[in-house]
Scaffold this active site. Structure first.
Site, mmCIF file in Angstrom:
data_model
loop_
_atom_site.group_PDB
_atom_site.id
_atom_site.type_symbol
_atom_site.label_atom_id
_atom_site.label_comp_id
_atom_site.label_asym_id
_atom_site.label_seq_id
_atom_site.Cartn_x
_atom_site.Cartn_y
_atom_site.Cartn_z
ATOM 1 N N ARG A 262 40.935 52.308 35.162
ATOM 2 C CA ARG A 262 40.046 51.881 34.076
ATOM 3 C C ARG A 262 38.605 51.864 34.562
ATOM 4 O O ARG A 262 38.288 51.265 35.587
ATOM 5 C CB ARG A 262 40.441 50.487 33.575
ATOM 6 N N GLU A 349 44.495 36.062 34.158
ATOM 7 C CA GLU A 349 45.495 36.728 33.319
ATOM 8 C C GLU A 349 46.262 37.755 34.145
ATOM 9 O O GLU A 349 45.659 38.627 34.775
ATOM 10 C CB GLU A 349 44.827 37.426 32.140
ATOM 11 N N ARG A 390 46.242 40.574 40.920
ATOM 12 C CA ARG A 390 45.940 39.155 40.705
ATOM 13 C C ARG A 390 47.062 38.248 41.191
ATOM 14 O O ARG A 390 46.806 37.118 41.631
ATOM 15 C CB ARG A 390 45.615 38.910 39.225
#
Length: 424
Positions: A262, A349, A390
């Site tokens: 991304r 998240e 994460r």
């Protein structure tokens, strides 16, 4: 993509639901309706002309059988042919314009979705575990440097900012996490593992809603007209595009590991250092294809399956439901799972579990034949099960010991091959 019949029959309802998202998407409804009226009028003219041409062509045959002159009638048919070609072209243009407009309209929020303007108004659904009592939490950036787990500086030299190069035990931990998640979802949750292509066509991205909305966030290989996958959601959801499935085929449950690419790695400032927002990251993705009647029960199970990853790893997290103003472009209802990262003093998240209803399936022409023999659009769902790095960050910052080592969660040790990561 929304059903054009819903927009025709209930334009005010569609506008009201879209308005809850914020922005000006509701204004597109009037443009779609105007285009639809023009397109249908052109189609009516085209059908009438084709009917007239067919009728007159039969008359030419009758006149010829009688030995009469048909030149005037043939001139009339040639003129009709010219009009039909013109109307065909105008209809195609109107049809393309209408589809382009429909592709810009986001999904309607589910009626039960909490109404809110932004992420600050997302309600907490549940919390698992408690924040670990760490007196002096350290950032994963410092921990990683101390233990030699990744090299951000050399990655930047190779590829620019917002890239990471995992090294030594860090690379092994990343691989262990991927294998642990795949084994969990295939072995305990019954998902079919898929290893899809990482390069995908434009049509696949249109099908899942990344295009045209998020063009600027994608990496494009112009020479081959292919894109690097931003998430495994895209190739996996496209597995059955243009197909008609039987009820016995559903639900279909897939799990896939892919790297994700991304361009947009977040705004400058907070969270852009380290591993939290990077251009290339690993992710294990869960995808479900279901009937409309079962999709919301499947959303609950999908979310629980993603949560199970954090529970087994012993990581504190919370689940929030996205309000209407924070929903993703294609989502009707979404739960976000956020893991606690002590060194960031924040929740991160790691999974966004979404029911798209038939929004993606209409773009994909993905259908199933119901018990009455009627072809209907499937519902599609997906969620990370879960995203790295994460989780990697949360483990480093949660499991760091007083001596600076990292105690590997017990369920991960078989995949990692050791109980801890010690200073080199």
């Amino acid at each position: 993509m929304l059903d054009i019949r819903l927009i025709r029959e209930k334009p005010d309802f569609v506008k009201e639901r879209l308005a809850l998202r914020g922005g000006d998407a509701a204004a597109l409804v009037d443009q779609v309706l105007a285009c639809d009226t023009e397109r249908r009028a052109l189609e009516t003219q085209l059908q009438r002309l084709n009917g007239d041409r067919k009728r007159i062509s039969k008359e030419i045959g009758v006149l010829r059988a009688k030995g009469e002159d048909t030149s005037a009638v043939e001139d009339q048919v040639r003129a009709m042919n010219d009009d039909i070609v013109r109307l065909d072209q105008e209809t195609a243009v109107a049809d393309t314009r209408q589809r382009d407009l429909l592709l810009q309209i986001p999904n309607l929020p589910h009626p039960a979705a909490p109404v809110g303007a932004n992420a600050e108004e997302n309600p907490i659904v549940r919390i698992w575990g408690e924040k670990p009592p760490i007196s002096a939490p350290r950032s994963h950036i410092d921990i990683g440097a101390e233990l030699g787990l990744f090299d951000l500086e050399r990655a930047a030299r190779m590829s620019g900012s917002a890239f990471a190069c995992f090294t030594g035990a860090g690379a092994r931990l990343e691989r262990a996490l991927i294998n642990f998640m795949l084994d969990l979802h295939t072995g305990q949750h019954g998902y079919l593992e898929v290893s899809p292509p990482f390069l995908i066509r434009k049509e696949a991205l249109i099908g899942t809603g990344q295009l045209p909305k998020f063009e600027e966030q994608l990496y494009r290989c112009e020479r081959d007209e292919l894109y690097l996958a931003p998430t495994a959601e895209v190739p996996v959801t496209n597995l059955h595009r243009e197909e008609i499935l039987s009820p016995a085929d559903l639900p279909k449950n897939f799990v896939a590991y892919t790297p994700c690419f991304r361009r947009e790695a977040g705004s400058a400032g907070l969270g852009t250092r380290g591993l939290i927002r990077i251009h290339q990251f690993d992710k294990v993705e869960l995808v479900k294809l279901t009937t409309p009647e079962t999709s919301y029960a499947e959303l609950e199970s999908l979310t629980l399956h993603a949560e199970k990853v954090l529970q087994i790893l012993g990581l504190h997290y919370r689940v929030i439901e996205l309000c209407t103003g924070d929903l993703g472009f294609g989502g009707a209802k979404t739960y976000d799972i956020e893991v606690w990262a002590p060194g960031q003093n924040a929740y991160l998240e790691v999974s966004s579990c979404t029911n798209f209803e038939d929004f993606q399936a209409r773009r994909l022409n993905l259908r199933f034949k119901d018990a009455d023999g009627k072809n209907r659009f499937c519902h599609t769902l997906n969620g990370s099960g879960t995203a790295l790095p994460r989780i990697f960050v949360a483990i480093l910052e949660t499991c760091r010991q007083a001596d600076g080592s990292i105690l590997i969660p017990e369920a991960l040790r078989r995949h990692f091959g050791a109980e801890k990561i010690s200073k080199p």
